[in-house]
Design a protein around this motif. Structure first.
Motif, PDB file in Angstrom:
ATOM      1  N   ALA A   1      58.663  49.381  40.724  1.00 31.31           N
ATOM      2  CA  ALA A   1      59.831  48.516  40.893  1.00 31.31           C
ATOM      3  C   ALA A   1      60.057  48.207  42.367  1.00 31.31           C
ATOM      4  CB  ALA A   1      61.060  49.173  40.290  1.00 31.31           C
ATOM      5  N   GLY A   2      60.183  46.927  42.665  1.00 33.31           N
ATOM      6  CA  GLY A   2      60.372  46.477  44.037  1.00 33.31           C
ATOM      7  C   GLY A   2      59.097  46.126  44.763  1.00 33.31           C
ATOM      8  N   ALA A   3      57.949  46.505  44.204  1.00 30.40           N
ATOM      9  CA  ALA A   3      56.670  46.215  44.853  1.00 30.40           C
ATOM     10  C   ALA A   3      56.350  44.726  44.764  1.00 30.40           C
ATOM     11  CB  ALA A   3      55.554  47.023  44.213  1.00 30.40           C
ATOM     12  N   GLN A   4      55.698  44.226  45.780  1.00 33.64           N
ATOM     13  CA  GLN A   4      55.263  42.838  45.822  1.00 33.64           C
ATOM     14  C   GLN A   4      53.794  42.754  45.402  1.00 33.64           C
ATOM     15  OE1 GLN A   4      57.494  40.289  46.764  1.00 33.64           O
ATOM     16  NE2 GLN A   4      58.973  41.973  46.730  1.00 33.64           N
ATOM     17  N   VAL A   5      53.509  41.901  44.424  1.00 32.45           N
ATOM     18  CA  VAL A   5      52.142  41.693  43.950  1.00 32.45           C
ATOM     19  C   VAL A   5      51.733  40.272  44.287  1.00 32.45           C
ATOM     20  CG1 VAL A   5      50.638  41.626  41.920  1.00 32.45           C
ATOM     21  CG2 VAL A   5      52.414  43.377  42.104  1.00 32.45           C
ATOM     22  N   ARG A   6      50.515  40.124  44.794  1.00 31.95           N
ATOM     23  CA  ARG A   6      49.999  38.817  45.202  1.00 31.95           C
ATOM     24  C   ARG A   6      48.814  38.458  44.302  1.00 31.95           C
ATOM     25  NH1 ARG A   6      50.779  42.416  48.532  1.00 31.95           N
ATOM     26  NH2 ARG A   6      48.596  43.002  48.605  1.00 31.95           N
ATOM     27  N   LEU A   7      49.047  37.508  43.401  1.00 28.88           N
ATOM     28  CA  LEU A   7      48.024  37.144  42.417  1.00 28.88           C
ATOM     29  C   LEU A   7      47.287  35.863  42.778  1.00 28.88           C
ATOM     30  CD1 LEU A   7      50.158  37.789  39.219  1.00 28.88           C
ATOM     31  CD2 LEU A   7      48.385  39.267  40.158  1.00 28.88           C
ATOM     32  N   GLY A   8      47.691  35.190  43.863  1.00 30.82           N
ATOM     33  CA  GLY A   8      47.137  33.869  44.146  1.00 30.82           C
ATOM     34  C   GLY A   8      47.724  32.852  43.181  1.00 30.82           C
ATOM     35  N   PRO A   9      47.329  31.592  43.282  1.00 32.99           N
ATOM     36  CA  PRO A   9      47.840  30.568  42.363  1.00 32.99           C
ATOM     37  C   PRO A   9      47.676  30.991  40.906  1.00 32.99           C
ATOM     38  CG  PRO A   9      46.592  29.551  44.128  1.00 32.99           C
ATOM     39  CD  PRO A   9      46.397  31.030  44.274  1.00 32.99           C
ATOM     40  N   CYS A  10      48.667  30.684  40.078  1.00 37.59           N
ATOM     41  CA  CYS A  10      48.682  31.077  38.673  1.00 37.59           C
ATOM     42  C   CYS A  10      49.015  29.874  37.798  1.00 37.59           C
ATOM     43  CB  CYS A  10      49.727  32.175  38.435  1.00 37.59           C
ATOM     44  SG  CYS A  10      49.340  33.736  39.240  1.00 37.59           S
ATOM     45  N   ALA A  11      48.810  30.020  36.503  1.00 40.80           N
ATOM     46  CA  ALA A  11      49.106  28.937  35.568  1.00 40.80           C
ATOM     47  C   ALA A  11      49.300  29.505  34.172  1.00 40.80           C
ATOM     48  CB  ALA A  11      47.982  27.904  35.559  1.00 40.80           C
ATOM     49  N   CYS A  12      49.985  28.729  33.335  1.00 42.85           N
ATOM     50  CA  CYS A  12      50.068  29.017  31.906  1.00 42.85           C
ATOM     51  C   CYS A  12      49.526  27.819  31.157  1.00 42.85           C
ATOM     52  CB  CYS A  12      51.511  29.283  31.485  1.00 42.85           C
ATOM     53  SG  CYS A  12      51.696  29.531  29.698  1.00 42.85           S
ATOM     54  N   LEU A  13      48.520  28.064  30.324  1.00 44.75           N
ATOM     55  CA  LEU A  13      47.958  27.029  29.462  1.00 44.75           C
ATOM     56  C   LEU A  13      48.337  27.327  28.017  1.00 44.75           C
ATOM     57  CD1 LEU A  13      44.292  26.638  30.832  1.00 44.75           C
ATOM     58  CD2 LEU A  13      46.397  25.544  31.648  1.00 44.75           C
ATOM     59  N   GLU A  14      48.589  26.266  27.250  1.00 44.61           N
ATOM     60  CA  GLU A  14      48.788  26.438  25.813  1.00 44.61           C
ATOM     61  C   GLU A  14      47.540  25.967  25.089  1.00 44.61           C
ATOM     62  OE1 GLU A  14      51.750  25.298  22.089  1.00 44.61           O
ATOM     63  OE2 GLU A  14      52.414  24.959  24.154  1.00 44.61           O
ATOM     64  N   VAL A  15      46.978  26.856  24.286  1.00 45.98           N
ATOM     65  CA  VAL A  15      45.748  26.581  23.556  1.00 45.98           C
ATOM     66  C   VAL A  15      46.002  26.875  22.078  1.00 45.98           C
ATOM     67  CG1 VAL A  15      43.309  27.150  23.287  1.00 45.98           C
ATOM     68  CG2 VAL A  15      44.361  27.274  25.554  1.00 45.98           C
ATOM     69  N   GLN A  16      46.082  25.827  21.283  1.00 47.32           N
ATOM     70  CA  GLN A  16      46.303  25.980  19.837  1.00 47.32           C
ATOM     71  C   GLN A  16      47.504  26.889  19.551  1.00 47.32           C
ATOM     72  OE1 GLN A  16      42.610  27.021  17.797  1.00 47.32           O
ATOM     73  NE2 GLN A  16      41.414  25.849  19.301  1.00 47.32           N
ATOM     74  N   GLY A  17      48.573  26.683  20.297  1.00 47.61           N
ATOM     75  CA  GLY A  17      49.797  27.440  20.100  1.00 47.61           C
ATOM     76  C   GLY A  17      49.836  28.780  20.797  1.00 47.61           C
ATOM     77  N   VAL A  18      48.721  29.196  21.423  1.00 46.53           N
ATOM     78  CA  VAL A  18      48.651  30.463  22.158  1.00 46.53           C
ATOM     79  C   VAL A  18      48.874  30.195  23.642  1.00 46.53           C
ATOM     80  CG1 VAL A  18      47.193  32.409  22.810  1.00 46.53           C
ATOM     81  CG2 VAL A  18      47.080  31.493  20.486  1.00 46.53           C
ATOM     82  N   LEU A  19      49.779  30.939  24.261  1.00 46.15           N
ATOM     83  CA  LEU A  19      50.038  30.824  25.690  1.00 46.15           C
ATOM     84  C   LEU A  19      49.108  31.776  26.439  1.00 46.15           C
ATOM     85  CD1 LEU A  19      53.958  30.799  25.651  1.00 46.15           C
ATOM     86  CD2 LEU A  19      52.388  28.845  25.584  1.00 46.15           C
ATOM     87  N   VAL A  20      48.320  31.210  27.362  1.00 52.62           N
ATOM     88  CA  VAL A  20      47.350  31.997  28.113  1.00 52.62           C
ATOM     89  C   VAL A  20      47.810  32.060  29.565  1.00 52.62           C
ATOM     90  CG1 VAL A  20      44.939  32.286  28.765  1.00 52.62           C
ATOM     91  CG2 VAL A  20      45.522  31.195  26.575  1.00 52.62           C
ATOM     92  N   GLY A  21      48.204  33.237  30.014  1.00 49.31           N
ATOM     93  CA  GLY A  21      48.605  33.422  31.399  1.00 49.31           C
ATOM     94  C   GLY A  21      47.383  33.624  32.277  1.00 49.31           C
ATOM     95  N   LEU A  22      47.228  32.781  33.293  1.00 42.83           N
ATOM     96  CA  LEU A  22      46.059  32.797  34.165  1.00 42.83           C
ATOM     97  C   LEU A  22      46.461  33.171  35.588  1.00 42.83           C
ATOM     98  CD1 LEU A  22      44.413  29.407  33.103  1.00 42.83           C
ATOM     99  CD2 LEU A  22      43.727  31.686  32.342  1.00 42.83           C
ATOM    100  N   SER A  23      45.613  33.917  36.260  1.00 43.93           N
ATOM    101  CA  SER A  23      45.834  34.249  37.664  1.00 43.93           C
ATOM    102  C   SER A  23      44.537  34.071  38.431  1.00 43.93           C
ATOM    103  CB  SER A  23      46.331  35.695  37.805  1.00 43.93           C
ATOM    104  OG  SER A  23      45.382  36.601  37.278  1.00 43.93           O
ATOM    105  N   THR A  24      44.652  33.978  39.748  1.00 46.45           N
ATOM    106  CA  THR A  24      43.461  33.891  40.592  1.00 46.45           C
ATOM    107  C   THR A  24      42.881  35.281  40.833  1.00 46.45           C
ATOM    108  OG1 THR A  24      44.291  31.887  41.659  1.00 46.45           O
ATOM    109  CG2 THR A  24      42.599  33.133  42.838  1.00 46.45           C
ATOM    110  N   LEU A  25      43.751  36.246  41.118  1.00 48.53           N
ATOM    111  CA  LEU A  25      43.331  37.626  41.333  1.00 48.53           C
ATOM    112  C   LEU A  25      43.742  38.471  40.135  1.00 48.53           C
ATOM    113  CD1 LEU A  25      44.456  38.030  45.059  1.00 48.53           C
ATOM    114  CD2 LEU A  25      42.188  37.440  44.200  1.00 48.53           C
ATOM    115  N   LYS A  26      43.032  39.558  39.911  1.00 47.05           N
ATOM    116  CA  LYS A  26      43.314  40.385  38.741  1.00 47.05           C
ATOM    117  C   LYS A  26      44.475  41.346  39.011  1.00 47.05           C
ATOM    118  CE  LYS A  26      39.962  44.110  39.715  1.00 47.05           C
ATOM    119  NZ  LYS A  26      38.821  44.877  39.180  1.00 47.05           N
TER     120      LYS A  26
END
Length: 503
Positions: free
Chosen positions: A408-433
C-alpha cells in the motif's frame, strides 16, 4: 552503535525464459528502483519492505545507519553475472568506506534467499561470505529472508541471525524487518551468537499450497508463534521456492535460542507439524477450460466475482505475464458472450499491442495479436498468440499507486497501458510485467474489479490479499507457462535423490 545496511532481492526461477540484468535492477518495475546511500534510507524508511521496518526499529533504538545499496528486480531466470557483481561491488565499496570511517558494529542485509546467478548457485551465501571476510568473525550479521527462501548451509553458517516472513501473501515484510532488528539486539545483548537448530525437509512444497490464508499453513504459522513464546526462540519456516534448480532447494526450519535445548525443541515440534501428514499440502488445479466453465457456472448466481489464478504465468515467480492459455479458454467457452463486459484478464504484458492501441486511440477497432508463445521446460511452449479484432476501451500511462495490503502506497511503473475488449472479454494490457496483486492494477486500465463476474489474475497467491475480500470463489488454473504449479513437472538436474518432488 553503527549498523551497515544493504539489500539484494531476487527470486530466481531457473526454468524461466528471461534473465535479470542490471537494467532490471535499475528499473525495479514491481520493486523500487535501485537506490544507494542516504537516498535509500529516505526512500525506504517505514515502507512495506523489510529494510523499511528495520530502519524504523533501528532509529527507535538510537542506532546510526551506514546505508549502501538496495537492489530488487522482478522474479525471472538467473541474475546475470554482471548485475550481481555490480551490486556486490557497490556493497563492498560502501562497506570498506564505513569500516575506514565511522566503523561498523553490525551488519543488516535485506535478502530474498532464493536468488541464483549465472555463475553462482547461492549468491546470497556468496554475498554473506564476502561481507564476513571484510568485517571479521566478531561483527554480528543479521539478515531477513523471504518466506520462499531456499536457505543454504552457507547462509546459516555465516549469519549470526536469519529471520523469514511468516505470511504469504507477504503482508508482514515491514514487520520482518522489525523482527530482524530485534534479533540483532538479542545478539548484541548476549555478546555472542545464540544457539542454532536446523531441520531440512525432504520434499518440495508447491507454491499454491504455501498460502498462509488457508490450511495447513495458517495453523502452522500460528503454531510457530506459540512455540516461540514457549521456548523463547526466534523460529523461521522458509517454505522454499520450488523452481530453482540448485542442490539446496526446498523447505527449511530453523530457530535461534538462548540454549541448544530450547532451539532444538522448538524446531523438532514445528518440523513434526509440517512433515505429517504430507497429504495436507496437496492442492486442486484445473485445466484452463474446466476452470472457465466452472467459473461461468458459479458466476451466474454470485453477487461477487469468481477469481481464477493463472498460476503458471505468475510474473511474481518467473513468468513474463504474456501467455494466452486462459484467454484462449475464455473465448472458447464464450465467457464474454455470457457476461459481456464483465469478464476481465490481466495484466497481459504486450508492448506491441499497447502501442497499436495507443496509435489507434480510444473507441477504435484494431486487428491485433495478443500475447506470446514462450518456452516453458522440457522443450514445451505455451499457447499461441490470440489473433483478434478488438475495440480499444481505455488507454493509460501505467503510473499506479497500490492500495491493497501488499505494498500500500507503493508506486508501480507499468509503462503505457490499455484495455481492449475482445468478444465481450476485457483484456488489460501493460508494457512492463507486474503480478496482479492489487485491484488498482485493473483500475489503471479502466476495469472495475468489483463489477466483474469473472476475473483472471496472473498470480499464484499474492492476489488473495486484495482480491479474496471481493471474491465469491477462487479457482486455480494450470495453463501452460514458465512457473510449474507442480514441481514434479520440471526437469531437475541438481536436486539430491532424497528430495521428493511432491509432498
Amino acid at each position: 552503535m553503527n549498523v551497515f545496511i544493504a539489500g539484494f532481492q531476487h527470486e530466481t526461477n531457473t526454468f524461466a525464459p528471461s534473465r535479470a540484468d542490471w537494467a532490471a535492477f535499475e528499473a525495479g518495475s514491481g520493486f523500487p528502483a535501485y537506490r544507494r546511500g542516504g537516498e535509500m534510507v529516505q526512500a525506504y524508511r517505514g515502507r512495506a519492505l523489510p529494510i523499511g521496518g528495520f530502519i524504523v526499529e533501528a532509529e527507535a533504538r538510537g542506532w546510526t545507519l551506514s546505508p549502501s545499496g538496495w537492489a530488487g528486480a522482478n522474479p525471472s531466470a538467473h541474475v546475470t553475472r554482471d548485475a550481481f557483481e555490480r551490486i556486490a561491488s557497490d556493497i563492498d565499496e560502501d562497506l570498506r568506506a564505513a569500516l575506514a570511517g565511522p566503523g561498523v558494529d553490525a551488519v543488516y542485509l535485506d535478502l530474498h534467499g532464493a536468488a541464483v546467478a549465472e555463475h553462482l548457485d547461492d549468491p546470497e551465501g556468496e554475498l554473506l561470505a564476502r561481507i564476513r571476510t571484510r568485517v571479521g568473525a566478531d561483527v554480528p550479521i543479521v539478515a531477513s529472508l523471504d518466506l520462499h527462501a531456499n536457505v543454504t548451509a552457507q547462509m546459516l553458517a555465516l549469519a549470526d541471525g536469519l529471520v523469514a516472513y511468516r505470511t504469504y501473501p507477504h503482508v508482514d515484510t515491514h514487520d520482518t524487518g522489525v523482527l530482524a532488528a530485534r534479533l540483532l539486539a538479542r545478539r548484541l545483548a548476549r555478546g555472542s551468537r545464540e544457539r542454532l537448530a536446523v531441520r531440512r525437509l525432504d520434499f518440495l512444497l508447491p507454491l499454491n499450497a504455501q498460502c498462509t490464508m488457508a490450511a495447513p499453513a495458517d495453523a502452522i504459522y500460528e503454531e510457530l508463534k506459540r512455540l516461540d513464546a514457549q521456548h523463547g526462540t526466534v523460529l523461521s519456516f522458509a517454505m522454499g521456492f520450488p523452481a530453482a534448480d540448485i542442490a539446496e532447494c526446498g523447505p527449511v526450519i530453523w530457530a535461534h535460542g538462548e540454549t541448544s535445548e530450547a532451539a532444538e525443541a522448538a524446531v523438532a515440534a514445528l518440523f513434526a507439524r509440517v512433515d505429517q501428514p504430507r497429504s495436507q499440502w496437496q492442492t486442486a488445479l484445473l485445466a484452463p477450460e474446466a476452470a472457465v466453465r466452472e467459473a461461468m457456472a458459479l458466476a451466474a448466481d454470485a453477487q461477487q466475482p469468481v477469481v481464477i489464478a493463472d498460476t503458471q504465468d505468475n510474473p511474481g515467480a518467473g513468468g513474463d505475464s504474456n501467455t494466452t492459455g486462459l484467454l484462449h479458454a475464455l473465448l472458447a467457452c464464450g465467457a464474454g458472450a455470457r457476461f459481456p463486459g464483465q469478464v476481465a484478464i490481466g495484466l497481459l504484458a504486450d508492448p506491441e499491442a499497447v502501442a497499436a492501441a495507443h496509435a489507434a486511440g480510444e473507441g477504435a477497432q484494431i486487428e491485433v495479436r495478443l500475447g506470446r508463445s514462450v518456452p516453458t521446460w522440457g522443450g514445451q511452449f505455451s499457447d499461441p498468440p490470440v489473433a483478434v479484432r478488438a475495440t480499444v476501451r481505455r488507454l493509460g500511462d501505467g503510473q499506479v499507486t497500490l492500495r491493497g495490503p501488499m505494498g500500500a502506497g507503493a508506486q508501480v511503473r507499468l509503462g503505457p497501458c490499455a484495455c481492449l475488449e475482445v468478444q465481450g472479454v476485457l483484456v488489460g494490457l501493460s508494457t512492463l510485467k507486474s503480478q496482479m496483486l492489487d485491484r488498482e492494477l485493473f483500475r489503471c486500465v479502466g476495469i472495475e474489479p468489483e463489477a466483474m463476474k469473472i476475473l483472471v489474475n496472473k498470480s499464484s497467491v499474492h492476489f488473495r490479499a486484495d482480491f479474496a475480500p471481493i471474491a465469491s470463489r477462487i479457482l486455480v488454473a494450470k495453463a501452460a507457462g514458465p512457473m510449474a504449479a507442480d514441481p514434479a513437472d520440471l526437469p531437475w538436474t541438481k536436486l539430491p535423490p532424497s528430495m521428493a518432488l511432491r509432498p
